[in-house]
Design an enzyme around this catalytic site. Structure first.
Site, PDB file in Angstrom:
ATOM      1  N   MET A  23       0.848  -1.193   0.000  1.00 38.58           N
ATOM      2  CA  MET A  23       0.000   0.000   0.000  1.00 38.58           C
ATOM      3  C   MET A  23       0.887   1.248   0.000  1.00 38.58           C
ATOM      4  O   MET A  23       0.460   2.335   0.387  1.00 38.58           O
ATOM      5  CB  MET A  23      -0.939  -0.003   1.208  1.00 38.58           C
ATOM      6  CG  MET A  23      -1.891  -1.204   1.179  1.00 38.58           C
ATOM      7  SD  MET A  23      -3.429  -0.946   2.059  1.00 38.58           S
ATOM      8  CE  MET A  23      -2.836  -0.619   3.684  1.00 38.58           C
ATOM      9  N   GLY A  24       2.138   1.093  -0.438  1.00 39.54           N
ATOM     10  CA  GLY A  24       3.046   2.235  -0.493  1.00 39.54           C
ATOM     11  C   GLY A  24       3.604   2.582   0.864  1.00 39.54           C
ATOM     12  O   GLY A  24       3.605   1.748   1.781  1.00 39.54           O
TER      13      GLY A  24
ATOM     14  N   HIS B 195       9.455  -3.529   3.172  1.00 37.33           N
ATOM     15  CA  HIS B 195       9.040  -3.720   1.775  1.00 37.33           C
ATOM     16  C   HIS B 195      10.258  -3.982   0.884  1.00 37.33           C
ATOM     17  O   HIS B 195      10.200  -4.790  -0.043  1.00 37.33           O
ATOM     18  CB  HIS B 195       8.313  -2.472   1.261  1.00 37.33           C
ATOM     19  CG  HIS B 195       7.037  -2.158   1.972  1.00 37.33           C
ATOM     20  ND1 HIS B 195       6.903  -1.073   2.802  1.00 37.33           N
ATOM     21  CD2 HIS B 195       5.829  -2.785   1.969  1.00 37.33           C
ATOM     22  CE1 HIS B 195       5.675  -1.033   3.278  1.00 37.33           C
ATOM     23  NE2 HIS B 195       5.002  -2.065   2.805  1.00 37.33           N
TER      24      HIS B 195
ATOM     25  N   GLN C 263     -10.369  -2.442   2.302  1.00 33.79           N
ATOM     26  CA  GLN C 263      -9.925  -3.120   3.520  1.00 33.79           C
ATOM     27  C   GLN C 263      -9.877  -2.192   4.736  1.00 33.79           C
ATOM     28  O   GLN C 263      -9.404  -2.589   5.797  1.00 33.79           O
ATOM     29  CB  GLN C 263      -8.576  -3.796   3.290  1.00 33.79           C
ATOM     30  CG  GLN C 263      -7.389  -2.870   3.108  1.00 33.79           C
ATOM     31  CD  GLN C 263      -6.155  -3.636   2.632  1.00 33.79           C
ATOM     32  OE1 GLN C 263      -6.060  -4.063   1.498  1.00 33.79           O
ATOM     33  NE2 GLN C 263      -5.187  -3.823   3.507  1.00 33.79           N
TER      34      GLN C 263
ATOM     35  N   GLY D  14       4.802 -10.241   3.661  1.00 35.16           N
ATOM     36  CA  GLY D  14       5.538 -10.153   4.921  1.00 35.16           C
ATOM     37  C   GLY D  14       4.867 -10.953   6.029  1.00 35.16           C
ATOM     38  O   GLY D  14       3.634 -11.002   6.120  1.00 35.16           O
TER      39      GLY D  14
ATOM     40  N   LYS E  10       4.855 -10.144   9.076  1.00 30.43           N
ATOM     41  CA  LYS E  10       4.291  -9.287  10.135  1.00 30.43           C
ATOM     42  C   LYS E  10       2.763  -9.322  10.097  1.00 30.43           C
ATOM     43  O   LYS E  10       2.107  -9.327  11.124  1.00 30.43           O
ATOM     44  CB  LYS E  10       4.781  -7.846  10.017  1.00 30.43           C
ATOM     45  CG  LYS E  10       4.382  -7.037  11.260  1.00 30.43           C
ATOM     46  CD  LYS E  10       4.940  -5.656  11.245  1.00 30.43           C
ATOM     47  CE  LYS E  10       4.070  -4.705  10.473  1.00 30.43           C
ATOM     48  NZ  LYS E  10       2.722  -4.501  11.070  1.00 30.43           N
TER      49      LYS E  10
ATOM     50  N   LEU F 244       8.948  -2.978  11.601  1.00 30.29           N
ATOM     51  CA  LEU F 244       8.714  -1.896  10.643  1.00 30.29           C
ATOM     52  C   LEU F 244       7.273  -1.945  10.151  1.00 30.29           C
ATOM     53  O   LEU F 244       6.725  -3.004   9.889  1.00 30.29           O
ATOM     54  CB  LEU F 244       9.670  -2.015   9.459  1.00 30.29           C
ATOM     55  CG  LEU F 244      11.152  -1.834   9.767  1.00 30.29           C
ATOM     56  CD1 LEU F 244      11.937  -1.644   8.473  1.00 30.29           C
ATOM     57  CD2 LEU F 244      11.390  -0.649  10.686  1.00 30.29           C
TER      58      LEU F 244
ATOM     59  N   ARG G 247       2.668   2.495   9.407  1.00 27.11           N
ATOM     60  CA  ARG G 247       1.947   3.264  10.435  1.00 27.11           C
ATOM     61  C   ARG G 247       2.873   3.764  11.549  1.00 27.11           C
ATOM     62  O   ARG G 247       2.461   4.602  12.349  1.00 27.11           O
ATOM     63  CB  ARG G 247       0.804   2.426  11.018  1.00 27.11           C
ATOM     64  CG  ARG G 247      -0.321   2.203  10.004  1.00 27.11           C
ATOM     65  CD  ARG G 247      -1.551   1.565  10.612  1.00 27.11           C
ATOM     66  NE  ARG G 247      -2.680   1.620   9.712  1.00 27.11           N
ATOM     67  CZ  ARG G 247      -3.100   0.602   8.947  1.00 27.11           C
ATOM     68  NH1 ARG G 247      -2.460  -0.551   8.969  1.00 27.11           N
ATOM     69  NH2 ARG G 247      -4.140   0.753   8.146  1.00 27.11           N
TER      70      ARG G 247
HETATM   71  O1  PAF Z   1      -0.236  -5.881   3.330  1.00 29.86           O
HETATM   72  C1  PAF Z   1      -0.671  -4.926   2.667  1.00 29.86           C
HETATM   73  O2  PAF Z   1       0.019  -3.916   2.483  1.00 29.86           O
HETATM   74  C2  PAF Z   1      -2.063  -5.001   2.061  1.00 29.86           C
HETATM   75  O3  PAF Z   1      -2.954  -5.636   2.900  1.00 29.86           O
HETATM   76  C3  PAF Z   1      -2.060  -5.644   0.649  1.00 29.86           C
HETATM   77  C4  PAF Z   1      -1.622  -7.103   0.682  1.00 29.86           C
HETATM   78  C5  PAF Z   1      -1.138  -4.857  -0.272  1.00 29.86           C
HETATM   79  C6  PAF Z   1      -3.476  -5.615   0.075  1.00 29.86           C
HETATM   80  O4  PAF Z   1      -3.949  -4.304  -0.040  1.00 29.86           O
END
Ligand code: PAF
Length: 288
Positions: free
Chosen positions: A27-28, A34, A58, A145, A147, A182, A185
């Site tokens: 989600m950036g 990441h 979500q 991940g 986490k 990490l 948020r």
């Molecule tokens: O883990 C995340 O960042 C999100 O839940 C995902 C898997 C990209 C789905 O939006």
């Protein structure tokens, strides 16, 4: 590296990728965790696609969708530095051209416990977008991940139950030197809130040291550390089977100790997979 904003741009870029393809869905607000996923993906496949999409489906109505960090230029730079071949960064209208989807993936009972108990519908939203992004990016491997342990369990389950032709790989949580897992948020935390948040990873470590004594000792140790931190509001501490999420009440080679707590208004999660009781064989698992 190609940055695709539309389905057509993604399809054209995807068609040009040679060999095996790994996808990293994000989600950036990309951080070292990441980047570790991207490096893992690079090692597993010939080409890497990274998706950057803050999925509205979500987030609950009272959650942080509007203020979720979106440092797009820095995210693209991180993807380029980690050798991604394609970044797919759509807006919601591209992913959901007909508005909120009428037909969705439902997580079932595994989506109602732990995170799902506090965040109703969250995992339906996650699985729906993961399914869509798998269809759009057509990877051989998808890397997630550890986490987000429950998310990983549910993605694996969806792939198995719905016969999705992709291999799911889990990658160990990346931590700061002081133990904080990490998370995008973490950017919301004030210095005092960050200090309070450290009790979460401390609780996991403390619980791990007493794990040979059994499940009850693990839960007592984790709760003791968390209760001693007045800056935290604990939502759950759970010791569960890492595949079924059923509570663990006896010795086992692998149990998932999961914690969710708020520091200030920021909700944080963390976990560790450990042997519990009289049959310990290993410690942190590298791949989950
Ligand atoms: O883990 C995340 O960042 C999100 O839940 C995902 C898997 C990209 C789905 O939006």
């Amino acid at each position: 590296m190609i940055v695709a904003r539309t389905r057509e741009e993604l399809a054209a870029a995807r068609d040009r990728l040679a060999g095996t393809v790994a996808v990293v869905m994000t989600m950036g607000a990309l951080h070292e965790g990441h980047r570790a996923l991207m490096r893992h993906a690079r090692a597993l496949a010939d080409s890497v696609v990274v998706t950057v999409f803050v999925n509205p489906l979500q987030f609950g109505p009272a959650e942080d969708l509007a203020r979720y960090p979106r440092p797009f230029d820095a995210d693209v730079k991180a993807c380029a530095e980690e050798g991604a071949d394609v970044v797919f960064a759509p807006v919601p209208d591209v992913v959901y051209p007909d508005g909120d989807p009428v037909v969705r993936v439902t997580a079932g009972p595994l989506g109602d416990v732990l995170e799902g108990a506090s965040r109703p519908g969250h995992f339906d939203g996650v699985l729906t977008v993961v399914a869509k992004l798998l269809h759009l990016t057509r990877p051989d491997v998808a890397v997630f991940g550890a986490k987000d342990a429950q998310q990983l369990v549910l993605v694996r389950r969806m792939v198995r139950d719905l016969d999705v032709g992709v291999t799911i790989v889990g990658v160990e949580t990346v931590r700061e030197a002081d133990g904080l897992a990490l998370s995008s948020r973490n950017a919301y935390l004030s210095p005092d809130e960050r200090t309070a948040a450290l009790a979460i990873s401390r609780a996991l470590r403390e619980a791990e040291t007493v794990a040979p004594q059994g499940p009850a000792a693990v839960l007592v140790a984790a709760n003791d550390v968390l209760d001693a931190e007045p800056g935290l509001r604990v939502e759950y501490v759970a010791l569960v089977d890492p595949d079924t999420l059923a509570p663990v009440d006896r010795s086992t080679e692998r149990a998932l100790l999961a914690v969710a707590a708020r520091s200030g208004s920021t909700r944080l999660i963390d976990n560790v997979t450990i042997p519990v009781g009289d049959r310990p064989t290993g410690m942190y698992s590298k791949e989950t």
